[in-house]
Every structure is written in structure tokens, then in C-alpha cells.
Design a protein around this motif. Structure first.
Motif, PDB file in Angstrom:
ATOM      1  N   ILE A  37      -9.462  -1.926  -2.427  1.00  0.00           N
ATOM      2  CA  ILE A  37      -9.391  -0.830  -3.386  1.00  0.00           C
ATOM      3  C   ILE A  37     -10.750  -0.145  -3.453  1.00  0.00           C
ATOM      4  O   ILE A  37     -11.768  -0.800  -3.697  1.00  0.00           O
ATOM      5  CB  ILE A  37      -9.004  -1.332  -4.799  1.00  0.00           C
ATOM      6  N   ILE A  76      -8.744   5.390  -4.683  1.00  0.00           N
ATOM      7  CA  ILE A  76      -8.404   5.990  -5.975  1.00  0.00           C
ATOM      8  C   ILE A  76      -9.517   6.946  -6.375  1.00  0.00           C
ATOM      9  O   ILE A  76     -10.684   6.550  -6.468  1.00  0.00           O
ATOM     10  CB  ILE A  76      -8.239   4.912  -7.063  1.00  0.00           C
ATOM     11  N   GLY A  79       1.748   6.990 -10.190  1.00  0.00           N
ATOM     12  CA  GLY A  79       1.550   7.472  -8.828  1.00  0.00           C
ATOM     13  C   GLY A  79       2.320   6.642  -7.824  1.00  0.00           C
ATOM     14  O   GLY A  79       2.930   7.180  -6.882  1.00  0.00           O
ATOM     15  N   LEU A  80       2.335   5.320  -8.008  1.00  0.00           N
ATOM     16  CA  LEU A  80       3.076   4.446  -7.092  1.00  0.00           C
ATOM     17  C   LEU A  80       4.572   4.736  -7.150  1.00  0.00           C
ATOM     18  O   LEU A  80       5.278   4.608  -6.140  1.00  0.00           O
ATOM     19  CB  LEU A  80       2.809   2.980  -7.433  1.00  0.00           C
ATOM     20  N   LEU A 121      -5.192  10.543 -11.635  1.00  0.00           N
ATOM     21  CA  LEU A 121      -5.728   9.882 -10.448  1.00  0.00           C
ATOM     22  C   LEU A 121      -5.117  10.453  -9.174  1.00  0.00           C
ATOM     23  O   LEU A 121      -3.927  10.798  -9.149  1.00  0.00           O
ATOM     24  CB  LEU A 121      -5.436   8.380 -10.488  1.00  0.00           C
ATOM     25  N   LEU A 125      -1.993   4.903 -12.449  1.00  0.00           N
ATOM     26  CA  LEU A 125      -1.845   4.250 -11.149  1.00  0.00           C
ATOM     27  C   LEU A 125      -0.382   3.921 -10.882  1.00  0.00           C
ATOM     28  O   LEU A 125       0.157   4.204  -9.804  1.00  0.00           O
ATOM     29  CB  LEU A 125      -2.693   2.979 -11.119  1.00  0.00           C
ATOM     30  N   LEU A 162      -6.249   1.139  -0.732  1.00  0.00           N
ATOM     31  CA  LEU A 162      -5.949   2.299  -1.561  1.00  0.00           C
ATOM     32  C   LEU A 162      -7.252   2.937  -2.011  1.00  0.00           C
ATOM     33  O   LEU A 162      -8.141   2.250  -2.532  1.00  0.00           O
ATOM     34  CB  LEU A 162      -5.135   1.847  -2.788  1.00  0.00           C
ATOM     35  N   THR A 208       0.857  -1.179   0.000  1.00  0.00           N
ATOM     36  CA  THR A 208       0.000   0.000   0.000  1.00  0.00           C
ATOM     37  C   THR A 208       0.898   1.235   0.000  1.00  0.00           C
ATOM     38  O   THR A 208       2.111   1.120  -0.202  1.00  0.00           O
ATOM     39  CB  THR A 208      -0.961  -0.013   1.207  1.00  0.00           C
ATOM     40  N   LEU A 214      -4.224   9.131  -5.514  1.00  0.00           N
ATOM     41  CA  LEU A 214      -4.069   7.903  -4.736  1.00  0.00           C
ATOM     42  C   LEU A 214      -3.891   8.268  -3.272  1.00  0.00           C
ATOM     43  O   LEU A 214      -3.002   9.053  -2.930  1.00  0.00           O
ATOM     44  CB  LEU A 214      -2.854   7.102  -5.222  1.00  0.00           C
ATOM     45  N   GLU A 215      -4.726   7.691  -2.417  1.00  0.00           N
ATOM     46  CA  GLU A 215      -4.649   7.964  -0.980  1.00  0.00           C
ATOM     47  C   GLU A 215      -4.646   6.649  -0.214  1.00  0.00           C
ATOM     48  O   GLU A 215      -5.299   5.687  -0.621  1.00  0.00           O
ATOM     49  CB  GLU A 215      -5.846   8.802  -0.534  1.00  0.00           C
TER      50      GLU A 215
END
Length: 652
Positions: free
Chosen positions: A449, A491, A519-520, A438, A516, A489, A416, A440-441
Motif C-alpha cells: 500500500i 492511494i 472505491g473498491l 481518494l 476506500l 494499491l 487488488t 485508488l490505482e
């Protein structure tokens, strides 16, 4: 005539299957009683079960008693087959928990109890093996009251053969209900009143009857059956529209899919059409055949009524837990495997054939989560333990004629993020176009998800927003630390764009995946590992050893509860360090200690760097999960690395 479904549960070797044989014998359902050790038990009909002497599959028998029909489901007692047990719970009106008078309440007994309470299944206890040396039925009843429920009441102290509730039992009932307390103190209520009140308390889970005897010696079983009949009922509406719940998937010898359903309301007939949703797709399929199963035998029937268990032919995609008809929800299971293993087989076997066979097994047991790992060219699956792998080897050989083996089971890690980031994805090779932004939090532990959209329909159509959502949910996404699934996560779709002429549905898939992943790349990634919630019961002299073992295993514990002779230690510990502790505990306590370990969700890995180095995942060598974006210039597409894509985005 009532139709009732009764489930049988127990820790391994408590005598559950022998108890089932006695019930079948006393209702003239079988002519001779089988035994597990003689490999002729009626419900352990699979060769695998007979060879191992354990119940692996939740099979059912049908018996008739005093004009009522009883469906009896014998569930697995070994922890490796807990998902099979949990799926069967969906079909049950009542449960019987078998506890050995010699061994008492054990780890799996507590797991079973918690599962039954979660689903609100009214429960009876039968303390078995009272003929054994060292048996202590009174002591085990005290254990049940201490470790499971204080509301266990012995039937021997107050239920006559004709359903007359004795004074001692009425007093226990009065302690749990004000209206009954008044009736008891005033001496009101005829036998029918007290019998119906007892049924109500049992049905509502406020009282749990307990009987005892020896299934092997046929002591107390016939009496218990009579009491069970008096104290249980079923109230199904046959006039309502059809509603049902899938509780099991099987395939016949020809590979035809059979969908086992508990009919909860109305009736179901051959040629009826059933509408349901599976995997985001709507289905409307006709029932081509209905089969009533009794042990390993089946019989075609024209209709099934509310309360019946029946297998449907004709449904291609309905899954265990799926509601049908007026039942539109889908049940989520909590018995989650924490190990994964790869399938190994000879090169002479076609990988497509092996994958097809395991996908069939996956339909029957969704917890296997069978996947084809393209980058590794391997088939992976999730399992509860080594015994399950051994059984799967035998199943593959018997059903598909395939010799397979499995790699050593490994911990199933997840990933995560710690803080919020934005991810950007652009996909624009020639004559294609899509862009997705996106947010992402990090989500709460165990939340999986979650998706939301902050786009206005005027700026990005609802249809395209749904495309992005669908693509993000269509498969698991790999993290960057170990290539393990991303979870917990949230999104949020911030922006999106397509082209009236050049955008195709798959373009949003590519853009969303890249967003995605991008962002990771920027996120503070966190490795998660599965944890057990454990409860250990040992002699007071062994407590110090247990506490030391827990600390060494990177676990934590609550202040122990102690009596004069015993200690109970509860806490939380990584699966990786504790998965084999049951054998160690049994060794140093000489079998007297007990342990209950249940999946307690995921949390931060206690040795993350060591695991990351051992797995050695190379994110740049994973072609399915690129974080680069594709832009178009001079009539051709070109790749832009993730560090540079944000500046090139078309949307502000």
C-alpha cells in the motif's frame, strides 16, 4: 581483541549442530561434545528441539579462541523456520554453510546461499560427513561451483597453518583481481601481503573458502577453526556514538521482554536512554538491564561494546530489524509465510488470555502476523508450514500451559484492483464531521500500500492529511471478493474536509475507511495468490514427468538445462498446487531429486472463481468494513448506501 559473530547454516541433517558442538569443544567452551541424536546438544537446549532433533530457534554461544571472542549462532535448517534464520542474519559478520558430502547441495542450501548474498555476508563452506558411505567431497565442491558460486576455493590446496598462502591458492586469487594478478606474475608480495589480500577477497564476497571433514568423527574441524581465525576480522568503532540493530525478541520465564541487539558501533550501558520509532510511535526508554547469553545461560553485564551481542531489558516496543541509536532504519524481511491457520482451543480458556499469549509469540516472530478476526471471533496467524504449527502447539503448552490446536493451513490470498477508481467517504453523525475523497490505482506487484496526497495545505491542513494517512496504514483492509487483505494499491488523497468544532480525530478514520471501501465497490477487483519460484534437479529420465506435473499445477517453466545425466527445471508455480510437491518428487525419484521453492510474490489467482465460491465471503455481513456513508439531517445521522454517496458529497 576482536569480536566476531559467525552464523551456521545448512539444509536439514547436514550435521550443522554437531559441527557447532565440535567448535565449542575445541575452544574449551564445553567439556563434552553433545549430539543431536543423543538429545544433549549445547545449542539445541529447548525441549522441543531435543525431542524433534532439529534446530528451531537461532540460539547463540560464546567462545574464545586465541584472544578473540566469537559469537556462534546456530540457525534453523528446516524451511518452516526460515524467518527465524533470516532475522539472525542481521547480526552476522561471517557465515559457515555446512553441506553434506553424501547429499550435496540441496534446495534449502540454495535458499540460504541467496539470503547470504542478498545481505552480503562473507561465507565459508564446510563439506561435512566425508566419512559417510557414498560421500564425494570433490563432487560436492563441483556442485557448489555449479549451483551456488564458481568462486568457491578449497583451502586444502593452499593455506598453511601459519597463514602462508600457497601458490595454487594465490593463482586462484590472481584470477579475481588485476593488482593481485600483477603481483603473482612478478612474484611480488610477502606472506603477510597475500594473507591480507585473501582476507579482503573473502570480506568483499569475491572468494568463498571451502574445507571438508567429518564433524561426527572430529575430522578437519580443528584445522578449519584455525583457518577461520586467520581469515576473518572485524572492524568496529568503539569510539563512535552507539548504534545497534535488533535481531531477535524473546521473553523470559516471567514474561519480561528481552530485546537482542547486535552493537554495531560505540558502547551501550545500563541506564542509557534509547530513542526509536515503532508502529509510527516514537519511544524514548531506558536500558534497565543488559544480559549476555551463552546457550541457555545468561549473565548480567554493565556495558556492551561494538561487536557484542546483548539482550536489553527495558524496551517495550522495538521490533526485529529495528535500528537503534545512530541506526535509524528498519529492515524488511523477505521470508514471507504463504499459509494461514486459525487457533482452536477449549471454551474453558479465556480468549483474551490466548490472544495475549499469541501476541507475545508474535513479538518474537513477526511473520506470524497474529490477528483477532472480530467478525469470525477467531484468532488467525500466518505460518510457513505444518511443522511450524506442531511446534507452536508445544510452545503454547510449555510456556503458557495452554492446550491449543490449529485448523488446517490454508493459502493466504490477497486482493487488488485492475483499473483506477475514486472512492468517497462521509462521516457525519450528530456533532461529528469528516469527508475524504481518494483515488485508488493499481500498484506494481509486491508494492503493498502506497499513499500520496494531492491536497493543498490551504484547503486541507497537513495535520489532517497526516491523520488520514495514519488511519489508512493502521490496519490491513479487506477486499470484497474474499475478505482477504488488499495490496498493491496506490492511494492518493484528493480532497478532505473537517469542521472546526465538531471534527474529532476518529472521524477521519471513519471517512477514510468508507472512501476506500466505496472505491473498491466500484473497482474491477482481482484475486491474487502466492507463487513459488522453483528450481528442480532430477535425472534426465524423470524430466518429462516433472514438466507434466508443473503444467498440471498451472505453473510455467523455462527451457530445461540438461547434462548427460541430469536436468534442471526452473519456473514459477502457484503455492496452492505445489506446496506438497517435495514429497511427491522424493517418492518418484527415490530421494535423488532435489527441489528449491522460495516465495516469489503474488500474482493473479489461477482458479479465482473457485476460491471465491469456496471462501464464501459476504461483504454486506462485515460490520467493520461498511462502504456506506453517514450524513446528518434534522439532528440525527442516517446511512447512505455506497451507490448513492457520490451525489451527496459536500466537496466538489
Amino acid at each position: 581483541m576482536m569480536r566476531k559473530t559467525i552464523g551456521l547454516f545448512a539444509h536439514v541433517d547436514a550435521g550443522k549442530t554437531t559441527f557447532a558442538e565440535q567448535l565449542l569443544y575445541h575452544t574449551n567452551s564445553i567439556r563434552a561434545r553433545g549430539r543431536v541424536d543423543h538429545m544433549d546438544a549445547y545449542l539445541d537446549s529447548h525441549e522441543i528441539e531435543r525431542a524433534r532433533g532439529i534446530t528451531v530457534f537461532a540460539d547463540q554461544a560464546v567462545l574464545s579462541y586465541k584472544d578473540d571472542t566469537y559469537y556462534l549462532i546456530d540457525t534453523p535448517g528446516h524451511v518452516d523456520f526460515s524467518p527465524e534464520m533470516e532475522r539472525a542474519v542481521l547480526a552476522m559478520d561471517y557465515a559457515i554453510v555446512i553441506v553434506s558430502a553424501a547429499e550435496g547441495v540441496q534446495g534449502h542450501t540454495e535458499t540460504v546461499w541467496q539470503l547470504l548474498r542478498k545481505h552480503g555476508v562473507p561465507t565459508f563452506f564446510f563439506i561435512n560427513k566425508t566419512d559417510r558411505v557414498g560421500a564425494d567431497a570433490e563432487g560436492v565442491l563441483a556442485e557448489i561451483r555449479t549451483h551456488l558460486t564458481p568462486d568457491a576455493v578449497p583451502l586444502a590446496e593452499g593455506l598453511g597453518a601459519e597463514g602462508v598462502v600457497g601458490e595454487a591458492l594465490r593463482e586462484r586469487m590472481a584470477e579475481r583481481d588485476e593488482a593481485l594478478l600483477e603481483a603473482f606474475l612478478e612474484g611480488r608480495g610477502d606472506p603477510a601481503y597475500w594473507l591480507e589480500a585473501l582476507r579482503t577477497l573473502i570480506r568483499e564476497g569475491r572468494l568463498f573458502p571451502c574445507a571438508s571433514g567429518s564433524a561426527l568423527q572430529d575430522v578437519g574441524v580443528a584445522e578449519f577453526l584455525a583457518q577461520l581465525h586467520l581469515l576473518t576480522g572485524a572492524d568496529y568503532d568503539e569510539e563512535a556514538p552507539f548504534g545497534g540493530r535488533v535481531y531477535k525478541i524473546r521473553h523470559d520465564a516471567n514474561g519480561m521482554r528481552q530485546t537482542f541487539v547486535k552493537v554495531l558501533s560505540g558502547t551501550l550501558q545500563v541506564r542509557d536512554e534509547l530513542a526509536y520509532e515503532s508502529g509510527g510511535t516514537r519511544y524514548a526508554e531506558k536500558v534497565t538491564r543488559l544480559l549476555a547469553f551463552n546457550g541457555s545461560r545468561s549473565q548480567a553485564v554493565d556495558r556492551a561494546m561494538a561487536g557484542d551481542l546483548v539482550a536489553i531489558a527495558g524496551l517495550s516496543a522495538a521490533e526485529a530489524g529495528q535500528g537503534l541509536g545512530r541506526c535509524t532504519d528498519k529492515h524488511a524481511y523477505e521470508m514471507v509465510p504463504t499459509l494461514q491457520s486459525k487457533v482452536m482451543f477449549a471454551e474453558s480458556l479465556n480468549v483474551k488470555d490466548v490472544l495475549r499469549a499469541f501476541r507475545m509469540l508474535n513479538a518474537e516472530d513477526p511473520s506470524l502476523n497474529v490477528v483477532w478476526e472480530e467478525r469470525l471471533q477467531e484468532i488467525h496467524l500466518h505460518v510457513m508450514g505444518v511443522i511450524q504449527l506442531e511446534v507452536l502447539e508445544q510452545v503454547a503448552k510449555e510456556r503458557f500451559g495452554m492446550d491449543v490446536s490449529f485448523g488446517p493451513p490454508e493459502i493466504l490470498y490477497k486482493e487488488t484492483i485492475r483499473t483506477a477508481v475514486k472512492g468517497y467517504g462521509h462521516f457525519e453523525p450528530l456533532r461529528h464531521y469528516a469527508e475524504v475523497h481518494l483515488l485508488l490505482e493499481p500498484g506494481e506487484r509486491g508494492s503493498g500500500i502506497a499513499f500520496a496526497s494531492a491536497c493543498h495545505p490551504n484547503e486541507f491542513s497537513v495535520g489532517n492529511q497526516n491523520l488520514v494517512r495514519t488511519h489508512l496504514y493502521e490496519r490491513e483492509h479487506h477486499g470484497l471478493l474474499t475478505g482477504m487483505p488488499v495490496t498493491d494499491l496506490k492511494i492518493t488523497l484528493l480532497r478532505g474536509a473537517g469542521h472546526n468544532e465538531h471534527t474529532h480525530g476518529g472521524d477521519f478514520r471513519e471517512a477514510a475507511f468508507r472512501a476506500l471501501r466505496q472505491g473498491l465497490e466500484k473497482a474491477d477487483n482481482v484475486l491474487l495468490e502466492p507463487f513459488y519460484d522453483f528450481k528442480i534437479r532430477v535425472g534426465i529420465d524423470e524430466m518429462g514427468r516433472v514438466l507434466s506435473d508443473i503444467q498440471r499445477a498451472s505453473g510455467r517453466f523455462e527451457p530445461p538445462l540438461t547434462t548427460g545425466t541430469h536436468a534442471i527445471v526452473a519456473g514459477r508455480v502457484p503455492v496452492a498446487t505445489f506446496m506438497n510437491y517435495a514429497a511427491e518428487l522424493a517418492a518418484f525419484t527415490h530421494g535423488r531429486g532435489s527441489i528449491r521453492c522460495v516465495f516469489g510474490g503474488y500474482d493473479e489467482c489461477h482458479n479465482a472463481q473457485e476460491v471465491i465460491e469456496r471462501i464464501g465471503y459476504r461483504k454486506d455481513a462485515d460490520p467493520l468494513y461498511t462502504s456506506a456513508s453517514i450524513f446528518c439531517a434534522k439532528g440525527s445521522g442516517y446511512s447512505v448506501p455506497w451507490q448513492e454517496v457520490e451525489a451527496k458529497m459536500h466537496l466538489l
